[in-house]
Design an enzyme around this catalytic site. Structure first.
Site, PDB file in Angstrom:
ATOM      1  N   GLU A 159     -15.730  -6.280 -39.223  1.00 47.87           N
ATOM      2  CA  GLU A 159     -15.637  -5.793 -40.535  1.00 47.87           C
ATOM      3  C   GLU A 159     -16.694  -5.996 -41.685  1.00 47.87           C
ATOM      4  OE1 GLU A 159     -11.351  -6.579 -41.514  1.00 47.87           O
ATOM      5  OE2 GLU A 159     -10.782  -6.296 -39.330  1.00 47.87           O
ATOM      6  N   ASN A 200     -16.944  -4.981 -34.445  1.00 50.65           N
ATOM      7  CA  ASN A 200     -15.476  -4.713 -34.483  1.00 50.65           C
ATOM      8  C   ASN A 200     -15.098  -4.324 -35.947  1.00 50.65           C
ATOM      9  OD1 ASN A 200     -12.585  -4.644 -33.242  1.00 50.65           O
ATOM     10  ND2 ASN A 200     -12.395  -6.387 -34.431  1.00 50.65           N
ATOM     11  N   HIS A 236      -6.452   0.979 -36.263  1.00 49.16           N
ATOM     12  CA  HIS A 236      -5.203   0.853 -37.018  1.00 49.16           C
ATOM     13  C   HIS A 236      -4.719   1.809 -37.596  1.00 49.16           C
ATOM     14  CE1 HIS A 236      -4.792  -3.553 -36.428  1.00 49.16           C
ATOM     15  NE2 HIS A 236      -5.986  -3.750 -36.684  1.00 49.16           N
ATOM     16  N   GLU A 266      -7.478  -3.132 -31.460  1.00 46.57           N
ATOM     17  CA  GLU A 266      -6.420  -3.303 -31.960  1.00 46.57           C
ATOM     18  C   GLU A 266      -5.539  -2.145 -32.590  1.00 46.57           C
ATOM     19  OE1 GLU A 266      -7.600  -5.493 -35.569  1.00 46.57           O
ATOM     20  OE2 GLU A 266      -9.262  -6.536 -34.650  1.00 46.57           O
ATOM     21  N   ASP A 268      -2.718  -0.149 -33.444  1.00 48.46           N
ATOM     22  CA  ASP A 268      -0.983   0.224 -33.628  1.00 48.46           C
ATOM     23  C   ASP A 268      -1.054   1.718 -34.560  1.00 48.46           C
ATOM     24  OD1 ASP A 268      -2.042  -0.754 -36.056  1.00 48.46           O
ATOM     25  OD2 ASP A 268      -1.078  -2.707 -35.738  1.00 48.46           O
TER      26      ASP A 268
HETATM   27  O1  9MR Z   1      -2.293  -9.564 -37.270  1.00 50.18           O
HETATM   28  C1  9MR Z   1      -3.255 -10.546 -37.993  1.00 50.18           C
HETATM   29  C2  9MR Z   1      -2.317 -11.455 -38.730  1.00 50.18           C
HETATM   30  O2  9MR Z   1      -1.297 -12.037 -38.409  1.00 50.18           O
HETATM   31  C3  9MR Z   1      -3.012 -11.981 -39.909  1.00 50.18           C
HETATM   32  O3  9MR Z   1      -2.198 -12.684 -40.744  1.00 50.18           O
HETATM   33  C4  9MR Z   1      -4.215 -11.343 -40.485  1.00 50.18           C
HETATM   34  C5  9MR Z   1      -4.945 -12.125 -41.588  1.00 50.18           C
HETATM   35  O4  9MR Z   1      -5.627 -11.227 -42.308  1.00 50.18           O
HETATM   36  O5  9MR Z   1      -5.107 -11.034 -39.647  1.00 50.18           O
HETATM   37  C6  9MR Z   1      -4.194 -10.060 -38.776  1.00 50.18           C
HETATM   38  O6  9MR Z   1      -5.193  -9.352 -37.622  1.00 50.18           O
HETATM   39  C7  9MR Z   1      -6.129  -8.675 -38.164  1.00 50.18           C
HETATM   40  C8  9MR Z   1      -7.552  -8.756 -37.161  1.00 50.18           C
HETATM   41  O7  9MR Z   1      -7.605 -10.238 -36.844  1.00 50.18           O
HETATM   42  C9  9MR Z   1      -8.739  -8.225 -37.682  1.00 50.18           C
HETATM   43  N1  9MR Z   1      -8.480  -6.778 -37.918  1.00 50.18           N
HETATM   44  C10 9MR Z   1      -7.610  -6.405 -38.937  1.00 50.18           C
HETATM   45  C11 9MR Z   1      -5.939  -7.240 -38.359  1.00 50.18           C
HETATM   46  C12 9MR Z   1      -5.116  -6.897 -39.051  1.00 50.18           C
HETATM   47  O8  9MR Z   1      -5.115  -7.277 -40.457  1.00 50.18           O
END
Ligand code: 9MR
Length: 348
Positions: A159, A200, A236, A266, A268
């Site tokens: 990101e 990513n 997402h 990732e 969903d």
């Molecule tokens: O799913 C993850 C969640 O449990 C955490 O609280 C969050 C913190 O920002 O991150 C989520 O996972 C992220 C991933 O690491 C990077 N891409 C976006 C995902 C969804 O926010």
């Protein structure tokens, strides 16, 4: 569940049931995502919540049955492994890796350089660029080094581009300038020369300003010989806003022209609650299209979901009123999206 299994068995004769099972059917699935994906040679993954893995036996059982790759959802992030200066704790990540190895699954490393989940000792201090470089280099060396040879692919940078296609204004950009991206890939490569190194990001599956900016960033890195090997399309998605499959395919092709792999990292597909049968069918189409696109692209080398059951998902917390984004429901029953993925993998 049984009716699904038998519907699948007639639809997808991937596994020949032994004669006894045909005579007296039992409740074991005749095919699973993992089996169907294996026949298509596409690793199928899910992110793993390490607490659920420890506490919920159904969760662990479905993971093993359905997936061949695990991405630790949080346990390899900066604040998890490096909560204090010079102190590393790999316990949680090691548990995920041990579980994966025990069940002949791969682990997808996540994530070395990201702007979230950073500890205060890092973000609240004043750093000279030289000192911060040393911190990040040491972090990458230690984390990648710890898993060297056991984790074959890493999300190195996540990101770094914002929704307008500019470099995202993060702690890393402010402290190190835009060169931090190339440096991170270089250091990760030094720490494990055999690992596949991935950039990513989200919201860049198809066309558009962000996806174009990522393409240009990759082009620049590849031209300069920076060791980046793939792009993770997070996917997402939402049933209300779906990328055009032709555009996703074209994006995969242009990345292939740079010599890059792509991974769905990732996925969903959230919907506005409450769940209805129509929304679940719409959701299934989104999963179907993405899997189809990945299977049709020679450089698409993996397909990972962000979780797999609506029992555990980041969506309801981050987007109140939305949820039900995954392929198993909260009772751990397969949803239409699960069947859609199996059908696509079976060539239907
Ligand atoms: O799913 C993850 C969640 O449990 C955490 O609280 C969050 C913190 O920002 O991150 C989520 O996972 C992220 C991933 O690491 C990077 N891409 C976006 C995902 C969804 O926010």
């Amino acid at each position: 569940m049984r009716s699904l299994i038998y519907a699948l068995a007639t639809l997808v004769p991937l596994v020949v049931a032994p004669a006894a099972a045909q005579a007296e059917p039992v409740g074991e699935p005749l095919t699973t995502l993992r089996m169907a994906a294996q026949l298509r040679n596409i690793p199928i993954g899910a992110s793993v919540d390490e607490n659920a893995l420890r506490d919920d036996a159904d969760y662990a059982a479905v993971l093993v049955r359905e997936f061949s790759v695990l991405t630790p959802e949080n346990s390899m992030k900066f604040d998890a492994v490096h909560a204090r200066p010079f102190r590393y704790s790999f316990d949680a990540g090691d548990k995920v890796l041990a579980f994966a190895e025990e069940h002949r699954m791969e682990v997808h490393g996540h994530v070395l350089v990201w702007h979230e989940q950073l500890p205060n000792w890092l973000t609240k201090a004043q750093w000279t660029p030289e000192k911060l470089r040393t911190v990040l280099r040491e972090h990458i060396y230690r984390v990648v080094g710890h898993y060297r040879g056991r984790i074959k692919a890493w999300d190195v940078v996540s990101e770094a581009i914002d929704d307008n296609g500019e470099m995202r204004k993060t702690f890393w950009l402010e402290g190190l300038g835009p060169e931090y991206v190339a440096l991170a890939f270089q250091w990760a490569h030094e720490a494990d020369p055999n690992a596949q190194l991935i950039y990513n990001d989200y919201g860049a599956e198809g066309g558009g300003r962000k996806s174009d900016a990522i393409f240009r960033l990759m082009q620049d890195l590849r031209t300069r010989g920076v060791p980046v090997h793939g792009v993770g399309l997070q996917a997402h998605l939402s049933v209300d806003e779906v990328p055009n499959p032709q555009e996703v395919r074209a994006n995969m092709e242009r990345l292939q022209a740079l010599g890059l792999m792509v991974y769905i990292t990732e996925m969903d597909v959230s919907l506005k609650l409450p769940v209805t049968p129509t929304k679940l069918d719409e959701q299934a189409l989104v999963y179907r299209d993405m899997m189809n696109t990945c299977l049709s692209a020679p450089n698409c080398k993996g397909f990972t979901l962000w979780g797999f059951t609506d029992r555990y998902s980041w969506i309801p917390e981050f987007f109140p009123g939305r949820g039900a984004a995954l392929v198993f429901d909260e009772q751990m029953q397969p949803k239409p999206s699960y069947r859609a993925l199996i059908e696509v993998l079976a060539g239907h």
